[in-house]
Design a protein around this motif. Structure first.
Motif, PDB file in Angstrom:
ATOM      1  N   MET A  43       0.867  -1.174   0.000  1.00 49.13           N
ATOM      2  CA  MET A  43       0.000   0.000   0.000  1.00 49.13           C
ATOM      3  C   MET A  43       0.904   1.223   0.000  1.00 49.13           C
ATOM      4  N   VAL A  44       0.875   1.992  -1.078  1.00 46.51           N
ATOM      5  CA  VAL A  44       1.710   3.175  -1.237  1.00 46.51           C
ATOM      6  C   VAL A  44       0.848   4.404  -0.997  1.00 46.51           C
ATOM      7  N   VAL A  45       1.227   5.206  -0.021  1.00 49.98           N
ATOM      8  CA  VAL A  45       0.487   6.417   0.338  1.00 49.98           C
ATOM      9  C   VAL A  45       1.313   7.615  -0.109  1.00 49.98           C
ATOM     10  N   VAL A  46       0.830   8.323  -1.113  1.00 44.65           N
ATOM     11  CA  VAL A  46       1.518   9.485  -1.661  1.00 44.65           C
ATOM     12  C   VAL A  46       1.028  10.734  -0.946  1.00 44.65           C
ATOM     13  N   ASP A  47       1.964  11.593  -0.597  1.00 40.14           N
ATOM     14  CA  ASP A  47       1.612  12.830   0.103  1.00 40.14           C
ATOM     15  C   ASP A  47       0.736  13.701  -0.794  1.00 40.14           C
ATOM     16  N   LYS A  48      -0.328  14.250  -0.229  1.00 47.03           N
ATOM     17  CA  LYS A  48      -1.275  15.040  -0.994  1.00 47.03           C
ATOM     18  C   LYS A  48      -0.807  16.483  -1.093  1.00 47.03           C
ATOM     19  N   GLU A  49      -0.969  17.047  -2.289  1.00 45.78           N
ATOM     20  CA  GLU A  49      -0.515  18.415  -2.520  1.00 45.78           C
ATOM     21  C   GLU A  49      -1.304  19.420  -1.704  1.00 45.78           C
ATOM     22  N   SER A  50      -2.580  19.169  -1.498  1.00 48.67           N
ATOM     23  CA  SER A  50      -3.426  20.130  -0.784  1.00 48.67           C
ATOM     24  C   SER A  50      -3.063  20.239   0.685  1.00 48.67           C
ATOM     25  N   THR A  51      -2.345  19.269   1.224  1.00 45.40           N
ATOM     26  CA  THR A  51      -1.991  19.304   2.647  1.00 45.40           C
ATOM     27  C   THR A  51      -0.523  19.614   2.873  1.00 45.40           C
ATOM     28  N   MET A  52       0.219  19.966   1.822  1.00 45.83           N
ATOM     29  CA  MET A  52       1.650  20.192   1.976  1.00 45.83           C
ATOM     30  C   MET A  52       1.974  21.500   2.676  1.00 45.83           C
ATOM     31  N   SER A  53       1.056  22.435   2.689  1.00 42.81           N
ATOM     32  CA  SER A  53       1.280  23.706   3.369  1.00 42.81           C
ATOM     33  C   SER A  53       0.382  23.772   4.591  1.00 42.81           C
ATOM     34  N   ALA A  54       0.956  24.200   5.692  1.00 48.06           N
ATOM     35  CA  ALA A  54       0.210  24.328   6.944  1.00 48.06           C
ATOM     36  C   ALA A  54       0.728  25.548   7.689  1.00 48.06           C
ATOM     37  N   GLU A  55      -0.149  26.119   8.510  1.00 47.13           N
ATOM     38  CA  GLU A  55       0.256  27.302   9.267  1.00 47.13           C
ATOM     39  C   GLU A  55       1.378  26.982  10.244  1.00 47.13           C
ATOM     40  N   GLU A  56       1.305  25.834  10.867  1.00 43.56           N
ATOM     41  CA  GLU A  56       2.339  25.422  11.795  1.00 43.56           C
ATOM     42  C   GLU A  56       3.290  24.456  11.099  1.00 43.56           C
ATOM     43  N   ASP A  57       4.579  24.654  11.329  1.00 46.37           N
ATOM     44  CA  ASP A  57       5.570  23.800  10.699  1.00 46.37           C
ATOM     45  C   ASP A  57       5.361  22.347  11.105  1.00 46.37           C
ATOM     46  N   PHE A  58       5.627  21.463  10.151  1.00 48.48           N
ATOM     47  CA  PHE A  58       5.577  20.014  10.325  1.00 48.48           C
ATOM     48  C   PHE A  58       4.154  19.483  10.496  1.00 48.48           C
ATOM     49  N   MET A  59       3.137  20.346  10.400  1.00 48.26           N
ATOM     50  CA  MET A  59       1.774  19.858  10.495  1.00 48.26           C
ATOM     51  C   MET A  59       1.200  19.478   9.133  1.00 48.26           C
ATOM     52  N   ALA A  60       1.965  19.639   8.087  1.00 48.74           N
ATOM     53  CA  ALA A  60       1.469  19.298   6.762  1.00 48.74           C
ATOM     54  C   ALA A  60       1.225  17.802   6.616  1.00 48.74           C
ATOM     55  N   ASP A  61       1.925  16.987   7.427  1.00 50.58           N
ATOM     56  CA  ASP A  61       1.791  15.532   7.334  1.00 50.58           C
ATOM     57  C   ASP A  61       0.785  14.961   8.326  1.00 50.58           C
ATOM     58  N   ALA A  62       0.078  15.795   9.037  1.00 52.09           N
ATOM     59  CA  ALA A  62      -0.782  15.299  10.122  1.00 52.09           C
ATOM     60  C   ALA A  62      -1.839  14.334   9.598  1.00 52.09           C
ATOM     61  N   LYS A  63      -2.534  14.701   8.546  1.00 54.59           N
ATOM     62  CA  LYS A  63      -3.606  13.845   8.031  1.00 54.59           C
ATOM     63  C   LYS A  63      -3.054  12.537   7.483  1.00 54.59           C
ATOM     64  N   THR A  64      -1.948  12.613   6.776  1.00 54.21           N
ATOM     65  CA  THR A  64      -1.352  11.393   6.217  1.00 54.21           C
ATOM     66  C   THR A  64      -0.912  10.446   7.318  1.00 54.21           C
ATOM     67  N   ILE A  65      -0.292  10.976   8.359  1.00 54.49           N
ATOM     68  CA  ILE A  65       0.215  10.132   9.445  1.00 54.49           C
ATOM     69  C   ILE A  65      -0.929   9.438  10.170  1.00 54.49           C
ATOM     70  N   VAL A  66      -1.997  10.170  10.451  1.00 51.90           N
ATOM     71  CA  VAL A  66      -3.134   9.578  11.168  1.00 51.90           C
ATOM     72  C   VAL A  66      -3.810   8.504  10.311  1.00 51.90           C
TER      73      VAL A  66
END
Length: 1094
Positions: free
Chosen positions: A741-764
């Motif tokens: 199962m390959v999970v590719v990072d989504k472009e719409s979530t790559m920017s976030a107000e807080e640093d390192f929060m761009a991956d929050a949805k993918t990680i969960v």
């Protein structure tokens, strides 16, 4: 009467001022006026001075000229307001210093009148400012505000001091008559606020002047200092200029970025300055945004403050490029902002920057990072281009074929000394960290001590013997008259002295200290080699040379020779690697023995016919041309959607297709052009057709017709509209029996107000998948490498906490690979494209590193060049024993070059959680040993040697442990007796609930639930703790209780273990037989084709 006589009568006003102004001496003979005359003569030097007649005439001429000039300029600059022109300070000063001289022409007694000509210094200051401004305007120098302000401040301060010096000295002529030196001393002490008091004014006019000058200084100087400080702060923000003199005498590179983050900066600086040759280089950063606080703090460190210069500016402005002296730079790096929501717009900005730089400095080497592959052809003029999505999808695809390819490539392109983990008490940390220091280097063969003796020998012969003698892995070569690099050109390739050799080693040959030592060891071996050893080696050679006519296939290349297996007198020997080119008839290839089987499987699997060729539709300009398995007739677009029935098919879920191999599922937001680079490696022609895995794309948005037109030619490629957030969508696409199962990072979530929060949805979401399908191999892409510590997160895992502490220690030591000991990264289950930023940085010193990486990933194909694949070590292959013997076996039979090992180890009891450690303690195998609690599976004899039988038992116990999993703890409670209830029951209940949830969802969707791979028709069957969905149960819990890592170019004496996976570079399918013969086409297997089924 006496008092009346002594009293001096007051002087009439006419005589008092007449004496002062006109020198009237009519009262000189009056006795009553003696004291009055003394009083007047005491103040006379303030008004009258001795002036030479010639000096007076010169001053008059100058005054006339200056007055005429002032009147003319005032007239010319008149704009309707006369009082504005008259009340200017410069005009008033001109009147004060010129009109009195004109008055002396009318009345000669006034020739000795004191006129404050020292006030002309203020007029000179004003003229100097105008002259500098005109000069800058003439030479078109616009960035001079700081210089002008400093000049104004200095000139103002000098004018104040000069005015005070002249005024004090003149006024004190009527007092203590200070010298010029004492006047200067007094003014300096006064303006510096020291005030010793040894020199001070004596008369009130002097004191009044000092008060006036101090008040003027308190008003004028702070305003000047404030303006200077403001300009200085603005210059600090903008970065100032890089002087032309420095640019001509020093070497520097320019880094152009949209926004500078601390992680990007540190990755660049650490990787750039890791090379000894670049220690004297300067880095000029050109960024349009203001410097970040963290970046400012880092650049104030002495290590970087003397090397890095930050300039706020745009690469689209020539003046900013001129400030950075780009035309004198050694290179220019242009990086894209991957955190932008609109990545296409970010690419457009990068393209414009590249065009602007090329227009301003066409001779400056250009290194460009682009995001979208369809935009790559706009910057193909650059010296080196790295397309992020190309590398990302190719790495993710190879991770499905060769496990942990992303880790392998990341370690290869990072600069490391191999010192990570050397202080750790765990052995795998030491070995893994030491092997991570291997990098790719190059050298000309005739200049090399490693390879010069192999001139005229075959490539495989040189590769094997250099690895055996020096531990150097020769992987590629390039002819002098060619630009193409060939990965493992094969046994037919003869080395020339002018060839450029590319090898993997811990350090460059030029920096090696063991060359002479290796030569001494070689000579000592020749002298002290026992006779019986020589005879034994000769016997081995003779035995193997007797059967050189036998064909060796890749499937049996590691098997024990038949004649050797029958003879139990000595251990099996391996054929030597021949010096010259090997005839294909002598050793053969893997393709020919298995060709009939391959053709037969084609007919079974593809009823509509399949062929090989180049994809007819390329999704973008500049896409790699790789021969692939293609359909003879393209599928209709309606048949590509997995979950929709059409007139050509009735299947609505992955289970209904009855795939022969388990599918590979890719979760992405959109079907971009980059997905093409994921499909091509999995459909390459060198992969056997019977091993092709179906590819299912889960897309959040519908794909474009152009993308569907591209993939419709590939066999077993499907898509469905859905999301990994939905369990129903995952079950329809076959996640319960998927291979990866390959999970590719989504472009719409790559920017976030807080640093390192761009991956929050993918990680969960990945954590949710990990809990629901614990045996599923999940490969995840993250935006920030620091977030990989959250992958497969377990809060009470003591071992993960220990690795976190180790990571912090390595980071404190300044390691560039502090994250390498995180279990998800070491096992290749997580990847961040930011890790490959160093690929562009290293290309400044190693101009070949991008080309070799593209060849390894299959992005580029060169005629005669090999490709990366892997093979699995089984129990039947353990007769080879060591990595060095495996190297010899592969080189002598099929011409493959191994470059590393992917090793999986079972975690020991003390490394696991309390519940898991009890599990590993109670594991036994009474059927095999007849004993309870035998711990020989995880212990070794003190001498480090382990009998072969014990090794095989250990392997069987490890497999049994992985099959039984955590439920064994619950089943072993009866044998434990007094230990009470097992601590694993709570996780077991949670596991049951999750399995029941998945089963119910499959039932509601009309999907067939499977237990241990068998379909369950009875809906009321008990879903016991020992059952699972079809999740490859043999590996399910072994994933949790084991760790995997990559060993790049391990030492030759490294022992092989089960189930090691060896990375190999296989020779090209097109093998040149002779100069007169044509190229022979062959279908070579990939990693899995070389392995044997257990």
């Amino acid at each position: 009467m006496v008092d009346a006589e002594n009293e001096i009568p007051p002087l009439p006003p006419s005589y008092r001022f007449g004496d002062l102004l006109f020198g009237d001496q009519t009262w000189q003979n009056d006795d009553n006026m003696i004291k009055a005359d003394f009083f007047l003569s005491d103040r006379a030097p303030i008004i009258w001075v001795e002036r030479n007649i010639f000096l007076w005439a010169l001053q008059v001429v100058i005054a006339v000229i200056c007055l005429c000039e002032t009147i003319l300029l005032t007239y010319l600059s008149y704009k309707g307001n006369l009082w504005e022109q008259i009340l200017r300070i410069t005009f008033v000063l001109e009147i004060i210093n010129t009109v009195p001289f004109l008055i002396t022409l009318l009345y000669s007694p006034l020739q000795k009148l004191f006129i404050p000509v020292f006030l002309n210094c203020w007029l000179a200051k004003y003229t100097l400012e105008n002259m500098i401004n005109d000069f800058h305007r003439a030479i078109q120098r616009t960035q001079s505000a700081m210089f002008n302000q400093v000049l104004i401040l200095i000139s103002t301060l000098l004018c104040l001091i000069f005015t005070c010096i002249c005024g004090i000295q003149h006024l004190e002529r009527a007092g203590q008559k200070l010298s010029l030196f004492h006047s200067v001393y007094f003014c300096i002490v006064t303006f510096s606020t020291v005030g010793y008091g040894d020199v001070c004014p004596k008369i009130w006019p002097s004191k009044l002047l000092v008060v006036i000058m101090i008040c003027v200084a308190l008003v004028v100087l702070p305003a000047q200092f404030e303006q200077l400080a403001y300009l200085w702060m603005e210059r600090q923000k903008s970065g100032g200029n890089y002087s032309r003199h420095r640019a001509e005498t020093e070497k520097h590179v320019v880094l152009c970025v949209r926004s500078l983050k601390i992680e990007l900066l540190m990755d660049f600086l650490n990787e750039f300055y890791a090379h000894p040759r670049l220690q004297d280089y300067y880095v000029v950063i050109l960024c349009p945004s203001e410097m970040d606080t963290q970046v400012r703090r880092v650049l104030q460190i002495p290590l970087w403050s003397q090397r890095v210069i930050y300039m706020q500016g745009s690469a689209l402005k020539n003046q900013d490029l001129f400030r950075s002296k780009l035309d004198n730079a050694e290179a220019c790096f242009i990086l894209s902002s991957r955190c932008e929501v609109d990545r296409t717009a970010a690419d457009h900005q990068t393209i414009l920057r590249a065009w602007a730089v090329n227009d301003f400095a066409p001779n400056c080497p250009l290194y460009v990072q682009i995001l979208k592959p369809e935009n790559k052809f706009h910057v193909k003029f650059a010296d080196h281009v790295v397309c992020e999505e190309e590398f990302k999808y190719a790495l993710l695809a190879l991770n499905c074929i060769c496990p942990a390819t992303s880790t392998l490539i990341t370690l290869l392109v990072h600069t490391s000394e191999g010192l990570e983990g050397q202080q750790s008490p765990e052995q795998w940390h030491n070995v893994y960290g030491r092997c991570s220091g291997n990098e790719v280097y190059n050298i000309i063969l005739k200049d090399s001590k490693f390879f010069s003796e192999y001139e005229g020998k075959s490539f495989t012969y040189a590769s094997f013997h250099t690895q055996k003698k020096y531990g150097v892995c020769l992987i590629a070569v390039r002819r002098k008259d060619s630009k193409n690099i060939l990965l493992n050109p094969g046994r037919q390739f003869i080395m020339n002295g002018s060839d450029m050799c590319f090898y993997i080693n811990l350090t460059k040959e030029e920096n090696s200290t063991f060359k002479s030592k290796g030569e001494r060891c070689k000579r000592s071996l020749r002298i002290h080699l026992p006779v019986q050893g020589i005879m034994a080696s000769m016997g081995s050679v003779a035995i193997n040379l007797q059967d050189t006519s036998r064909r060796h296939s890749r499937s049996d290349s590691l098997c024990v020779p038949d004649e050797i297996a029958k003879a139990d007198s000595r251990r099996p020997s391996i054929a030597p690697v021949l010096e010259g080119p090997t005839s294909p008839q002598a050793y053969g290839t893997a393709n020919e023995p298995s060709r009939d089987k391959t053709v037969q499987s084609e007919e079974d699997q593809f009823s509509d016919g399949c062929t090989t060729g180049y994809p007819p539709n390329s999704p973008y300009i500049g896409s790699s041309q790789t021969r692939c398995h293609l359909l003879k007739e393209k599928l209709p677009c309606c048949c590509l959607q997995l979950d929709k029935a059409c007139q050509h098919k009735q299947c609505e879920d992955a289970k209904a297709y009855n795939f022969r191999n388990r599918p590979i599922i890719v979760s992405a937001e959109t079907a971009g052009s980059g997905l093409y680079n994921f499909i091509v490696p999995l459909r390459a022609s060198y992969r056997p057709k019977e091993e092709l895995n179906p590819i299912v794309l889960i897309l959040d948005n519908p794909p474009d017709p152009q993308f569907l037109e591209t993939i419709c030619w590939f066999p077993m490629v499907y898509y469905m509209i859905g999301s990994m957030d939905s369990l129903d969508d995952l079950l329809r696409c076959g996640v319960s029996f998927a291979a990866n199962m390959v999970v590719v990072d989504k472009e719409s979530t790559m920017s976030a107000e807080e640093d390192f929060m761009a991956d929050a949805k993918t990680i969960v979401n990945v954590q949710r998948l990990f809990r629901l399908f614990s045996g599923l191999s999940i490969i995840t892409e993250l935006t920030h490498p620091a977030n990989m510590r959250f992958m497969q997160f377990r809060a009470k895992d003591c071992y993960s906490l220990a690795l976190s502490k180790l990571e912090k220690e390595e980071k404190m030591k300044g390691s560039n690979l502090a994250f390498m000991f995180r279990l998800p990264f070491a096992a290749g289950r997580v990847f961040s494209i930011g890790m490959l930023d160093t690929l562009l940085y290293q290309s400044f010193v190693k101009d070949y590193v991008i080309t070799i990486t593209r060849l390894l990933l299959g992005l580029d194909t060169t005629p005669g060049s090999g490709f990366l694949c892997s093979m699995r070590i089984t129990e039947e292959d353990l007769w080879i024993r060591t990595y060095g013997r495996l190297y010899q076996r592969l080189c002598s039979t099929v011409g493959d070059i191994p470059i590393g090992i992917y090793r999986t180890k079972l975690q020991m009891a003390e490394q696991l959680e309390p519940s898991q450690s009890q599990l590993s303690v109670i594991v036994d195998d009474p059927e095999d040993t007849g004993q309870q609690g035998d711990t020989s599976t995880c212990t070794h004899p003190p001498d480090g040697r382990q009998p072969e039988l014990l090794r095989r038992k250990s392997v069987r116990w490890v497999r049994r442990l992985s099959r039984v999993g955590p439920w064994l703890a619950g089943g072993g409670g009866d044998r434990g007796g007094p230990r009470g209830p097992s601590p694993m029951r709570l996780p077991r209940s949670e596991r049951q609930e999750l399995d029941q949830l998945v089963k119910k969802r499959m039932h509601n969707l009309g999907l067939t639930a499977t237990i241990n791979g068998e379909p369950q028709e009875d809906e009321g069957a008990e879903w016991n703790a020992n059952s699972h969905l079809a999740l490859n149960l043999d590996e399910m819990n072994g994933i949790h209780n084991s760790h995997s890592y990559v060993l790049i170019n391990p030492p030759p004496d490294t022992r092989l273990e089960v189930p090691d996976i060896v990375y190999i570079i296989r020779e090209s399918p097109l093998v040149i037989v002779s100069k007169d013969a044509d190229s022979r086409k062959s279908s070579t297997g990939n990693s899995s084709c070389g392995q044997q089924e257990e």
